[in-house]
Each structure stands twice: as C-alpha cells, then as structure tokens.
Write an enzyme that holds these catalytic residues in place. Structure first.
Site, PDB file in Angstrom:
ATOM      1  N   ALA A   1      -6.663   6.312  -7.782  1.00 47.47           N
ATOM      2  CA  ALA A   1      -5.465   6.528  -8.607  1.00 47.47           C
ATOM      3  C   ALA A   1      -5.821   6.436 -10.095  1.00 47.47           C
ATOM      4  O   ALA A   1      -6.881   5.947 -10.460  1.00 47.47           O
ATOM      5  CB  ALA A   1      -4.420   5.484  -8.244  1.00 47.47           C
ATOM      6  N   PHE A   2      -4.895   6.874 -10.940  1.00 46.05           N
ATOM      7  CA  PHE A   2      -5.168   6.893 -12.382  1.00 46.05           C
ATOM      8  C   PHE A   2      -5.236   5.502 -12.996  1.00 46.05           C
ATOM      9  O   PHE A   2      -5.873   5.296 -14.014  1.00 46.05           O
ATOM     10  CB  PHE A   2      -4.091   7.715 -13.115  1.00 46.05           C
ATOM     11  CG  PHE A   2      -2.771   6.984 -13.250  1.00 46.05           C
ATOM     12  CD1 PHE A   2      -2.575   6.099 -14.303  1.00 46.05           C
ATOM     13  CD2 PHE A   2      -1.757   7.162 -12.322  1.00 46.05           C
ATOM     14  CE1 PHE A   2      -1.378   5.398 -14.413  1.00 46.05           C
ATOM     15  CE2 PHE A   2      -0.562   6.461 -12.429  1.00 46.05           C
ATOM     16  CZ  PHE A   2      -0.376   5.583 -13.478  1.00 46.05           C
TER      17      PHE A   2
ATOM     18  N   LYS B   1     -12.700  11.861  -4.754  1.00 45.51           N
ATOM     19  CA  LYS B   1     -11.690  12.676  -5.434  1.00 45.51           C
ATOM     20  C   LYS B   1     -10.956  11.771  -6.409  1.00 45.51           C
ATOM     21  O   LYS B   1     -10.087  10.991  -6.031  1.00 45.51           O
ATOM     22  CB  LYS B   1     -10.679  13.278  -4.450  1.00 45.51           C
ATOM     23  CG  LYS B   1      -9.743  14.250  -5.166  1.00 45.51           C
ATOM     24  CD  LYS B   1      -8.400  14.395  -4.490  1.00 45.51           C
ATOM     25  CE  LYS B   1      -7.273  13.635  -5.123  1.00 45.51           C
ATOM     26  NZ  LYS B   1      -6.970  13.833  -6.528  1.00 45.51           N
TER      27      LYS B   1
ATOM     28  N   GLY C   1      -7.447  16.250  -1.718  1.00 40.74           N
ATOM     29  CA  GLY C   1      -7.155  15.074  -0.901  1.00 40.74           C
ATOM     30  C   GLY C   1      -6.854  15.473   0.539  1.00 40.74           C
ATOM     31  O   GLY C   1      -7.294  14.824   1.483  1.00 40.74           O
TER      32      GLY C   1
ATOM     33  N   GLU D   1      -4.594   1.610   0.499  1.00 43.98           N
ATOM     34  CA  GLU D   1      -4.213   0.570  -0.481  1.00 43.98           C
ATOM     35  C   GLU D   1      -3.108   1.195  -1.320  1.00 43.98           C
ATOM     36  O   GLU D   1      -3.367   1.922  -2.265  1.00 43.98           O
ATOM     37  CB  GLU D   1      -5.450   0.206  -1.292  1.00 43.98           C
ATOM     38  CG  GLU D   1      -5.367  -1.168  -1.907  1.00 43.98           C
ATOM     39  CD  GLU D   1      -4.752  -1.124  -3.275  1.00 43.98           C
ATOM     40  OE1 GLU D   1      -3.524  -1.371  -3.353  1.00 43.98           O
ATOM     41  OE2 GLU D   1      -5.466  -0.833  -4.237  1.00 43.98           O
TER      42      GLU D   1
ATOM     43  N   CYS E   1      -0.776  -1.687  -9.094  1.00 43.58           N
ATOM     44  CA  CYS E   1      -0.100  -1.863  -7.810  1.00 43.58           C
ATOM     45  C   CYS E   1       0.233  -3.335  -7.625  1.00 43.58           C
ATOM     46  O   CYS E   1       1.079  -3.684  -6.811  1.00 43.58           O
ATOM     47  CB  CYS E   1      -0.916  -1.303  -6.669  1.00 43.58           C
ATOM     48  SG  CYS E   1      -2.565  -1.920  -6.651  1.00 43.58           S
TER      49      CYS E   1
HETATM   50  C1  UN1 Z   1      -4.511  -1.463  -8.486  1.00 43.61           C
HETATM   51  O1  UN1 Z   1      -3.573  -1.576  -9.269  1.00 43.61           O
HETATM   52  O2  UN1 Z   1      -4.610  -0.460  -7.729  1.00 43.61           O
HETATM   53  O3  UN1 Z   1      -5.621  -7.300  -9.040  1.00 43.61           O
HETATM   54  C2  UN1 Z   1      -5.638  -2.420  -8.404  1.00 43.61           C
HETATM   55  C3  UN1 Z   1      -5.535  -6.482  -9.956  1.00 43.61           C
HETATM   56  C4  UN1 Z   1      -6.727  -5.610 -10.218  1.00 43.61           C
HETATM   57  C5  UN1 Z   1      -6.735  -4.420  -9.319  1.00 43.61           C
HETATM   58  C6  UN1 Z   1      -5.464  -3.644  -9.240  1.00 43.61           C
HETATM   59  N1  UN1 Z   1      -7.925  -6.364 -10.011  1.00 43.61           N
HETATM   60  O4  UN1 Z   1      -4.537  -6.372 -10.642  1.00 43.61           O
END
Ligand code: UN1
Length: 512
Positions: A161-162, A186, A226, A264, A298
């Site tokens: 992801a970005f 990708k 993808g 994820e 995320c």
């Molecule tokens: C994500 O946002 O896809 O724990 C990963 C965290 C970072 C990773 C986030 N180490 O916020």
C-alpha cells in the site's frame, strides 16, 4: 521541493523509469505511463512505465526459473545477502527516507523511521536464516524417526500500500528471501518511485553476489497487475496489504485456485482510557496515533473509549493538544501533520465529516481544509475529533484520514465490548494503572485484536513481533516472531530404520 532533484539523482530515478525489473535488469515494458505527484506540493516527481500482461508473464517466468537456483543456496548464505542489503539501506537511509516522505506526504521523521524498519527487518532476517527450525517428534513405532522440515514455497507475490510503501515490502521480501523464495512486487500505484529506488539500492548487492535474475522483481501497475498475481497458479503465496475490499478480492481469487494468501487489511483501532490512566502518557500517545501519517496507518487510532469520570478532562486536554498541531510541509521538522496521499483521500475525509454530522455527531475539534500557501496541492486536511456512538455506520468503517472518534463508557466490561464491536481487528490499547483492567483487556475475554497494548498507543509496532490482525483485517501475520512460517511449506518426514513394517495405530496387515 529544494534538494529533491539531488536525491532523485542519487537514487537513480530519472524522469521516466522502467517499472518492470527482474533484479539487475530493467525492461522496456508495454504498459501505460504511471506518473507520481507529490502530495506535499503537487509537483510531478517522475513516472514509471507499467507492466503489460505479456511483461508480467515474462517476469513470473524469470522468477520461477530463478527460484530453482536461489532455493539451492544455503539459507545462512541467503541471510548474508540480506545482511548486505541492510548495509546498503543504512547508506541510503537519508535519501530513501526523504523520498518516502515526499512521495507519500508523511513526516520526514516517519519516512526515516520507515527505512529504519527495513534495516531492522534485514537484521532480523539475517539471524532468522540460521533458525528456520523444524521439530522432531517421538514416533509411536519402534526404530522410526519423525521430524518436520520447512521448504521454500516458490514465487511470492507482494502487493503493498502507499502508506508504508517500502517497509511492508521489506517485511515480506527479506523474510521470503531467507526462506528461499523469490519475490514479485506490485507496489502501490500511488507511490511507484520509492519502489524503483529500493531496487536501485539493492541492485549492487544482487550483482556482487551473482544472484540470478528474477529473485527480486517489480511489476508496476494498478489493480489489473494485482489481479494477475492473485489468479496466477505459479504464484505460491500472495501477501497483500491494503483495504478490506482489495483484500477480499485478492483472498477470493487466491482461494479459488487453492493458493496461499497472507492478508494485512484495514483496522479500526481503539484506545481505552480508564480512570487510573496517566494522562501525561496517554494524551501524546492518542494524538500521535490519530494524526501520525495523517491518520493513514492501518494501525492509526480511530476510536477513543473514555471512562465517564474523566471524559470531560480528556476531551479538553485533547482539544488543547490539537490546538498546538502544525499542519504543513512534512519535510519541515517542526511540522506534525502532512498532507493526505491525494485529493481523492481529501474527498473521503469530507464525506466522512458530512456523515458524522448527519448521524448527529458533535465536533470537539472541527474538520477543515487549510488553504493558501503551503497547502496548494489540495491534499491537506485539519485533524478533527468528534463525539459519536460506536454503532454508527461511519464509525464502523475505516476512513484513512485524521478523524478521531470519542466514545464514552461506564464500566470495564462495556469498554471492552465497545472496543471489539467493529468488523476489523488489527490493533488496540488500554491506558490504565489498574492491574485488573490491564489483564482483563489482555485476557481471552478482552481485546479481540492481533495487537493489544498497555500504556502505549495502537500504532508504531516493532518488527520483532508478528504483525497483523483478526476478523476483516484478514488474519495474516507478517514480520517478526514465527511469521516466517507463512513463507514456507511444512513437510513431515517419517523414517523407518528397522527391518519390519509396523503400522501406525497398531493396525495389522499381514501379507507375505
Ligand atoms: C501499516 O499501516 O500498514 O505499527 C503498517 C505501525 C507500523 C506499521 C504500519 N510499524 O504503525
């Protein structure tokens, strides 16, 4: 941005780049041009040539062939190559970190932090390359030996992801490589240049170690690329990071061909603040969790579940803290909040704000779009806080923006029920100095998330733990602990070194 041209040059990113590579070699590909614009100031940073379907096919063929050589190199030797990649990343940390910040809009500190995660996972993977342990078991039959061993899978497809355009690739690729796999990446179409920069950084290591073409591949492009990965039976594992709808379609396509996937996906992460919480620790954690990366992790903190007795105090302290936030160019060290990734993300933020209002929410800190210099890219938003009800549709949904929801609770059980009452299950936290509250939160009846923290926020996980979550977050685990097992196949071996053939379960089958 001043100085970015020097950085682009140092990273070998010309105006138009090959977006298809199999390692040392880059390919003239037949796909359309993919341009990258910085959300910081709207400048066109550069472009990559995407993969057409035929290019994709040739890449996977090259990767499949490379697998045969790569898997025969002893794991500790593969680990040594990954160690050298970590050395290169240390060398280019400043440049790559700056490009990550400029292409995604995250703060320079976070851009550098992301490269540090890459370095850390290289170190972890190097050690791991000597620890791909299988168990031995006692056989129920005399003169029999039983054990298990782990073999590489083959081609691993990585969809990233970005928001973590390079770290998440390295969590996957570094581990996949020491396990003996080859990788086809990708990258997000919103951050194509950081991916090409990574390949340039590791290219000399691949070359110096005579790594075959195809071990580290990139296929730039959009959703169609993808889908090719997800549908391709030559791709043994597809590891995908991104939205829940994206993960659902990848997961379904991979499952249809009975392949392996590691998902994820989105989170809807909450922090519970109990009456005994140390607010000196909690407030900065909440603010960083909610506005760090402009709320586009995320793991970002989206919901704050606060005990009734301290609700007003937490609310006013947060309003005060938000009043100090500086929004602007994320490369400026004094800035807390940079832009969102693009104008479409700004529209999603506006839509969410509208829905909060319509549902009856009240804003503690109002949403807004800053205007004028330096906000001319049109990607900046004001972090906001709204008092809401947990069950509202907008609150149940992950909006990738700095919107923090305030929710009130009365007793500990209710707090945990609210925390769990969303479709996602990535990260969670509790701020408390009460041992019972903390342990209850961590028990099987507590948080239902893949990550559950006490007195630290929901984001900023270290690479040493397994990273991922439950429910609609997808169930996958990446990075540390024994997440490597997802990148290998387990084989159980039973060896008879005796002169008879005893059958398991005591079965008699007599025949001359
Ligand atoms: C994500 O946002 O896809 O724990 C990963 C965290 C970072 C990773 C986030 N180490 O916020």
């Amino acid at each position: 941005m001043k100085g970015i041209d020097v950085i682009l040059e140092k990273l070998g990113i010309a105006d138009v780049n090959h977006g298809v590579t199999t390692g040392q070699a880059s390919w003239e590909s037949g796909g359309a041009l993919l341009e990258s614009f910085s959300p910081v100031d709207g400048r066109r940073i550069g472009a990559v040539r995407q993969a057409a379907h035929a290019d994709y096919g040739r890449v996977v063929e090259t990767a499949s062939l490379a697998f045969k050589t790569w898997r025969s190199i002893p794991a500790p030797k593969r680990g040594e190559i990954v160690r050298q990649m970590g050395v290169k990343l240390r060398e280019y940390k400043q440049e790559l970190g700056t490009l990550v910040s400029y292409e995604t809009g995250k703060s320079l500190q976070e851009g550098l932090g992301e490269v540090q995660e890459m370095i850390d996972i290289c170190d972890f993977a190097t050690g791991l390359s000597r620890q791909l342990y299988g168990l031995t078991m006692h056989s129920e039959r005399p003169q029999h030996r039983m054990y298990e061993q782990w073999h590489p899978l083959g081609v691993v497809g990585i969809i990233s992801a970005f928001n973590f355009p390079v770290a998440v690739w390295s969590w996957n690729s570094m581990i996949a490589w020491v396990c003996g796999n080859v990788c086809v990446w990708k990258p997000s179409e919103k951050t194509p240049l950081t991916a090409i920069a990574c390949q340039h950084i590791i290219q000399d290591v691949l070359k110096d170690n005579h790594v075959p073409e195809g071990v580290s591949c990139i296929v730039s492009g959009g959703r169609d690329v993808g889908e090719w990965l997800a549908q391709d039976p030559r791709v043994a594992l597809v590891s995908a990071t991104g939205s829940i709808p994206m993960g659902r379609s990848v997961g379904e396509a991979v499952a249809r061909r009975l392949g392996k996937s590691l998902l994820e996906l989105g989170g809807n992460n909450a922090i519970i603040v109990t009456p005994t919480a140390d607010l000196k620790v909690a407030i900065p954690a909440i603010v960083f969790g909610a506005v760090g990366t402009a709320g586009q992790r995320c793991t970002s903190t989206r919901r704050l579940i606060v005990h009734d007795s301290i609700f007003e105090e937490v609310k006013s302290r947060l309003a005060k803290a938000y009043g100090q936030l500086k929004i602007g160019n994320p490369l400026d060290p004094g800035i807390h909040v940079g832009p969102l990734i693009d104008q479409q993300a700004v529209r999603q933020y506006q839509n969410a704000a509208e829905q909060i209002k319509q549902a009856g929410g009240s804003f503690v800190v109002a949403p807004g779009i800053p205007e004028g210099d330096p906000y001319t890219s049109g990607c900046y938003v004001t972090p906001c806080i709204a008092e809401v009800e947990n069950h509202w549709a907008i609150v149940q949904h992950e909006t990738f923006a700095p919107i923090l929801y305030l929710i009130r609770y009365h007793d500990a059980e209710e707090a945990i029920a609210l925390q769990n009452d969303v479709p996602q299950g990535l990260s969670s936290a509790i701020f408390t100095n009460d041992l019972r509250d903390a342990e209850q939160f961590l028990s099987f009846g507590g948080s239902d998330c893949g990550i559950a923290n006490v007195n630290i926020g929901t984001s900023g996980a270290e690479i040493g733990g397994a990273f991922g979550g439950e429910k609609e977050t997808g169930g996958g685990r990446e990075s540390g602990s024994d997440a490597w097992k997802a990148y290998m196949r387990r084989q159980t071996n039973t060896i008879n070194y005796g002169t008879a053939l005893p059958l398991a379960q005591g079965i008699k089958f007599e025949i001359e």
